[in-house]
Motif scaffolding. Structure first.
Motif, PDB file in Angstrom:
ATOM      1  N   ASN A 289       4.921 -35.876 -29.489  1.00 58.89           N
ATOM      2  CA  ASN A 289       4.094 -35.156 -28.522  1.00 58.89           C
ATOM      3  C   ASN A 289       4.398 -35.555 -27.078  1.00 58.89           C
ATOM      4  O   ASN A 289       3.531 -35.536 -26.222  1.00 58.89           O
ATOM      5  CB  ASN A 289       2.611 -35.425 -28.812  1.00 58.89           C
ATOM      6  CG  ASN A 289       2.187 -34.826 -30.133  1.00 58.89           C
ATOM      7  OD1 ASN A 289       2.741 -33.828 -30.564  1.00 58.89           O
ATOM      8  ND2 ASN A 289       1.230 -35.438 -30.799  1.00 58.89           N
ATOM      9  N   ALA A 290       5.644 -35.951 -26.823  1.00 58.29           N
ATOM     10  CA  ALA A 290       5.995 -36.430 -25.483  1.00 58.29           C
ATOM     11  C   ALA A 290       6.498 -35.326 -24.568  1.00 58.29           C
ATOM     12  O   ALA A 290       6.874 -35.593 -23.443  1.00 58.29           O
ATOM     13  CB  ALA A 290       7.058 -37.524 -25.588  1.00 58.29           C
ATOM     14  N   GLY A 291       6.543 -34.088 -25.045  1.00 60.78           N
ATOM     15  CA  GLY A 291       7.048 -33.002 -24.224  1.00 60.78           C
ATOM     16  C   GLY A 291       6.213 -32.799 -22.966  1.00 60.78           C
ATOM     17  O   GLY A 291       4.996 -32.918 -22.976  1.00 60.78           O
ATOM     18  N   MET A 292       6.876 -32.471 -21.870  1.00 58.25           N
ATOM     19  CA  MET A 292       6.184 -32.267 -20.597  1.00 58.25           C
ATOM     20  C   MET A 292       6.033 -30.793 -20.249  1.00 58.25           C
ATOM     21  O   MET A 292       5.110 -30.414 -19.543  1.00 58.25           O
ATOM     22  CB  MET A 292       6.935 -33.000 -19.487  1.00 58.25           C
ATOM     23  CG  MET A 292       6.835 -34.520 -19.612  1.00 58.25           C
ATOM     24  SD  MET A 292       7.794 -35.391 -18.366  1.00 58.25           S
ATOM     25  CE  MET A 292       9.423 -35.307 -19.082  1.00 58.25           C
ATOM     26  N   GLN A 293       6.934 -29.944 -20.737  1.00 58.11           N
ATOM     27  CA  GLN A 293       6.841 -28.517 -20.490  1.00 58.11           C
ATOM     28  C   GLN A 293       6.266 -27.776 -21.692  1.00 58.11           C
ATOM     29  O   GLN A 293       5.509 -26.831 -21.532  1.00 58.11           O
ATOM     30  CB  GLN A 293       8.231 -27.953 -20.158  1.00 58.11           C
ATOM     31  CG  GLN A 293       8.902 -28.640 -18.983  1.00 58.11           C
ATOM     32  CD  GLN A 293       8.097 -28.527 -17.710  1.00 58.11           C
ATOM     33  OE1 GLN A 293       7.652 -27.440 -17.355  1.00 58.11           O
ATOM     34  NE2 GLN A 293       7.912 -29.646 -17.018  1.00 58.11           N
ATOM     35  N   VAL A 294       6.639 -28.210 -22.889  1.00 60.60           N
ATOM     36  CA  VAL A 294       6.134 -27.634 -24.127  1.00 60.60           C
ATOM     37  C   VAL A 294       5.578 -28.764 -24.975  1.00 60.60           C
ATOM     38  O   VAL A 294       6.314 -29.678 -25.356  1.00 60.60           O
ATOM     39  CB  VAL A 294       7.247 -26.889 -24.904  1.00 60.60           C
ATOM     40  CG1 VAL A 294       6.708 -26.353 -26.225  1.00 60.60           C
ATOM     41  CG2 VAL A 294       7.822 -25.757 -24.047  1.00 60.60           C
ATOM     42  N   ALA A 295       4.281 -28.722 -25.248  1.00 60.67           N
ATOM     43  CA  ALA A 295       3.636 -29.813 -25.977  1.00 60.67           C
ATOM     44  C   ALA A 295       4.244 -29.994 -27.359  1.00 60.67           C
ATOM     45  O   ALA A 295       4.375 -29.032 -28.116  1.00 60.67           O
ATOM     46  CB  ALA A 295       2.138 -29.554 -26.104  1.00 60.67           C
ATOM     47  N   GLY A 296       4.609 -31.225 -27.672  1.00 56.77           N
ATOM     48  CA  GLY A 296       5.159 -31.536 -28.977  1.00 56.77           C
ATOM     49  C   GLY A 296       6.662 -31.403 -29.075  1.00 56.77           C
ATOM     50  O   GLY A 296       7.245 -31.733 -30.105  1.00 56.77           O
ATOM     51  N   ALA A 297       7.322 -30.901 -28.016  1.00 53.67           N
ATOM     52  CA  ALA A 297       8.775 -30.740 -28.070  1.00 53.67           C
ATOM     53  C   ALA A 297       9.446 -32.086 -28.253  1.00 53.67           C
ATOM     54  O   ALA A 297       8.947 -33.119 -27.804  1.00 53.67           O
ATOM     55  CB  ALA A 297       9.278 -30.065 -26.791  1.00 53.67           C
ATOM     56  N   ALA A 298      10.599 -32.070 -28.929  1.00 57.51           N
ATOM     57  CA  ALA A 298      11.277 -33.317 -29.259  1.00 57.51           C
ATOM     58  C   ALA A 298      12.025 -33.914 -28.081  1.00 57.51           C
ATOM     59  O   ALA A 298      12.424 -35.058 -28.117  1.00 57.51           O
ATOM     60  CB  ALA A 298      12.253 -33.098 -30.415  1.00 57.51           C
ATOM     61  N   GLY A 299      12.222 -33.174 -27.032  1.00 59.89           N
ATOM     62  CA  GLY A 299      12.934 -33.696 -25.878  1.00 59.89           C
ATOM     63  C   GLY A 299      13.166 -32.614 -24.845  1.00 59.89           C
ATOM     64  O   GLY A 299      13.123 -31.420 -25.156  1.00 59.89           O
ATOM     65  N   GLU A 300      13.373 -33.033 -23.601  1.00 61.81           N
ATOM     66  CA  GLU A 300      13.610 -32.089 -22.523  1.00 61.81           C
ATOM     67  C   GLU A 300      14.599 -32.688 -21.534  1.00 61.81           C
ATOM     68  O   GLU A 300      14.776 -33.902 -21.484  1.00 61.81           O
ATOM     69  CB  GLU A 300      12.308 -31.781 -21.771  1.00 61.81           C
ATOM     70  CG  GLU A 300      11.194 -31.218 -22.633  1.00 61.81           C
ATOM     71  CD  GLU A 300       9.883 -31.088 -21.866  1.00 61.81           C
ATOM     72  OE1 GLU A 300       9.896 -31.330 -20.637  1.00 61.81           O
ATOM     73  OE2 GLU A 300       8.873 -30.756 -22.484  1.00 61.81           O
ATOM     74  N   THR A 301      15.248 -31.812 -20.761  1.00 57.36           N
ATOM     75  CA  THR A 301      15.997 -32.311 -19.617  1.00 57.36           C
ATOM     76  C   THR A 301      15.010 -32.586 -18.488  1.00 57.36           C
ATOM     77  O   THR A 301      13.826 -32.249 -18.583  1.00 57.36           O
ATOM     78  CB  THR A 301      17.060 -31.292 -19.173  1.00 57.36           C
ATOM     79  OG1 THR A 301      16.403 -30.053 -18.834  1.00 57.36           O
ATOM     80  CG2 THR A 301      18.056 -31.039 -20.291  1.00 57.36           C
ATOM     81  N   THR A 302      15.465 -33.178 -17.431  1.00 58.59           N
ATOM     82  CA  THR A 302      14.561 -33.574 -16.356  1.00 58.59           C
ATOM     83  C   THR A 302      13.882 -32.377 -15.691  1.00 58.59           C
ATOM     84  O   THR A 302      14.471 -31.301 -15.569  1.00 58.59           O
ATOM     85  CB  THR A 302      15.319 -34.385 -15.291  1.00 58.59           C
ATOM     86  OG1 THR A 302      14.405 -34.810 -14.281  1.00 58.59           O
ATOM     87  CG2 THR A 302      16.423 -33.566 -14.654  1.00 58.59           C
ATOM     88  N   ASN A 303      12.640 -32.586 -15.287  1.00 51.70           N
ATOM     89  CA  ASN A 303      11.900 -31.526 -14.585  1.00 51.70           C
ATOM     90  C   ASN A 303      11.814 -31.803 -13.085  1.00 51.70           C
ATOM     91  O   ASN A 303      10.991 -31.217 -12.386  1.00 51.70           O
ATOM     92  CB  ASN A 303      10.501 -31.380 -15.177  1.00 51.70           C
ATOM     93  CG  ASN A 303       9.690 -32.665 -15.069  1.00 51.70           C
ATOM     94  OD1 ASN A 303      10.111 -33.649 -14.455  1.00 51.70           O
ATOM     95  ND2 ASN A 303       8.509 -32.665 -15.674  1.00 51.70           N
ATOM     96  N   ARG A 304      12.671 -32.676 -12.589  1.00 47.89           N
ATOM     97  CA  ARG A 304      12.640 -33.041 -11.169  1.00 47.89           C
ATOM     98  C   ARG A 304      13.049 -31.892 -10.253  1.00 47.89           C
ATOM     99  O   ARG A 304      12.795 -31.931  -9.057  1.00 47.89           O
ATOM    100  CB  ARG A 304      13.574 -34.231 -10.919  1.00 47.89           C
ATOM    101  CG  ARG A 304      13.108 -35.515 -11.583  1.00 47.89           C
ATOM    102  CD  ARG A 304      14.198 -36.575 -11.550  1.00 47.89           C
ATOM    103  NE  ARG A 304      14.537 -36.963 -10.186  1.00 47.89           N
ATOM    104  CZ  ARG A 304      13.908 -37.895  -9.489  1.00 47.89           C
ATOM    105  NH1 ARG A 304      12.870 -38.528 -10.024  1.00 47.89           N
ATOM    106  NH2 ARG A 304      14.296 -38.221  -8.276  1.00 47.89           N
ATOM    107  N   PHE A 305      13.689 -30.861 -10.827  1.00 45.45           N
ATOM    108  CA  PHE A 305      14.208 -29.782  -9.987  1.00 45.45           C
ATOM    109  C   PHE A 305      13.489 -28.464 -10.226  1.00 45.45           C
ATOM    110  O   PHE A 305      14.037 -27.391  -9.957  1.00 45.45           O
ATOM    111  CB  PHE A 305      15.708 -29.610 -10.242  1.00 45.45           C
ATOM    112  CG  PHE A 305      16.489 -30.870 -10.042  1.00 45.45           C
ATOM    113  CD1 PHE A 305      16.832 -31.311  -8.773  1.00 45.45           C
ATOM    114  CD2 PHE A 305      16.858 -31.644 -11.133  1.00 45.45           C
ATOM    115  CE1 PHE A 305      17.545 -32.478  -8.596  1.00 45.45           C
ATOM    116  CE2 PHE A 305      17.568 -32.815 -10.968  1.00 45.45           C
ATOM    117  CZ  PHE A 305      17.914 -33.242  -9.692  1.00 45.45           C
TER     118      PHE A 305
END
Length: 347
Positions: A289-305
């Motif tokens: 549940n660590a996703g920042m854009q989609v709850a529960g996603a297994a991973g994401e690229t950075t959202n800094r941009f």
């Protein structure tokens, strides 16, 4: 005995009970080698913070254990059932660059079951280093009743056996005997014959685009060599059957706009692009549940941009389905899962 259930989801309990009570039977095979701790290779420096050198090269898994002669506890491709099978009446034939092996699989026990027939190949000794053997084809039978026989056919293309010659930047087949082993695991098999290639073949003309590493790959000091017994079937294949494919002109073109954009980023920004999405403080988890854009996603690229010209990529990997949270909330920090204990996998 060891019964490896793996991740079966909600049906695990019923499946386990059926197997233990004999209502069903196991028929799977190990996709990895199980060995003693001290028998695993200890090369490379995996786990260092600043760099990792994968010095094991091609000697990963069963390729290592078979090539150095270490006996595993349970070999690659191993798996028991409630019955036994016999492989007999083997035939080898070719059509153009394809090789086929036919074999009769007989259930010699008193219970029904399924077998996985496995075909391995040992490449000829040439200028390139090669493992003892590689799995090239496999076939699982239907359910066979006691005494029932099924003819299985395993086919592979010799083009799939190409090896990379780093010095010449080519993918090649070397002249010689390609020895075939047939059985039901990487250790339980017999040599059934060979394919003889009359000349070296360049399958692909490639080109090097990476840098030069500062280490050499691991090579066994005294590798185990495959031998072709006298009287075995040998089918010949001519190098004229193959075509050389040039991949030089089809290399991907650089997006100069992306290159120019990358030059405007700081070293820190570039590091975030390579590392993925995470917060600098607090939880460092990138799964569940660590996703920042989609709850529960297994991973994401950075959202800094976000809001600029570099989008966020969201991963959706899950051991048994799509890893997403069915219920989530949104606040000023973004999305969050409501049920922190749920893996939220959607089959």
């Amino acid at each position: 005995n060891i019964l490896l259930m793996s991740q079966l989801g909600i049906a695990t309990g019923d499946a386990l009970a059926d197997v233990l009570l004999g209502k069903a039977y196991p028929s799977g095979k190990l996709s990895s080698t199980w060995a003693k701790w001290e028998d695993y290779p200890h090369v490379g420096d995996f786990g260092l913070e600043n760099d990792t050198r994968y010095k094991e090269g091609i000697y990963v898994g069963y390729r290592y254990f078979d090539s150095v002669g270490k006996k595993p506890l349970f070999p690659f491709g191993f798996g028991l059932s409630y019955t036994q099978f016999e492989l007999k009446n083997v035939e080898i034939f070719t059509k153009e660059t394809k090789v086929s092996v036919k074999v009769d699989v007989e259930n010699r026990g008193a219970f029904a079951g399924k077998e996985v027939v496995q075909l391995y190949v040992s490449k000829p000794e040439g200028k390139l280093d090669q493992p003892y053997q590689e799995l090239i084809a496999y076939k699982k039978t239907k359910e066979l009743a006691a005494g029932e026989v099924q003819t299985a056919e395993l086919t592979f293309d010799m083009n799939a056996l190409g090896s990379f010659d780093a010095k010449e930047a080519t993918q090649i087949l070397e002249k010689g005997y390609y020895i075939l082993h047939l059985g039901n695991s990487s250790r339980d098999h017999q040599v059934i014959g060979a394919v003889y290639l009359d000349e070296n073949v360049v399958l692909k003309q490639l080109h090097n685009v990476g840098g030069i590493v500062d280490f050499k790959d691991f090579v066994p000091e005294k590798p185990v060599k495959a031998e072709l017994p006298e009287g075995c079937t040998v089918v010949e294949m001519s190098a004229n059957m193959f075509k050389t494919e040039s991949c030089i002109d089809r290399s991907p073109k650089l997006d100069m706009n992306a290159v120019a954009r990358a030059k405007t980023l700081s070293d820190s920004d570039l590091a975030y692009l390579c590392t993925g999405g995470f917060v600098d403080a607090g939880s460092q988890s990138v799964i569940g549940n660590a996703g920042m854009q989609v709850a529960g996603a297994a991973g994401e690229t950075t959202n800094r941009f976000i809001g600029q010209d570099i989008p966020v990529l969201v991963m959706a990997d899950g051991p048994a389905g799509l890893r997403l949270s069915r219920e989530y909330g949104v606040d000023e920090d973004g999305v969050y899962s409501i049920d922190e204990g749920s893996m939220g996998e959607i089959m």
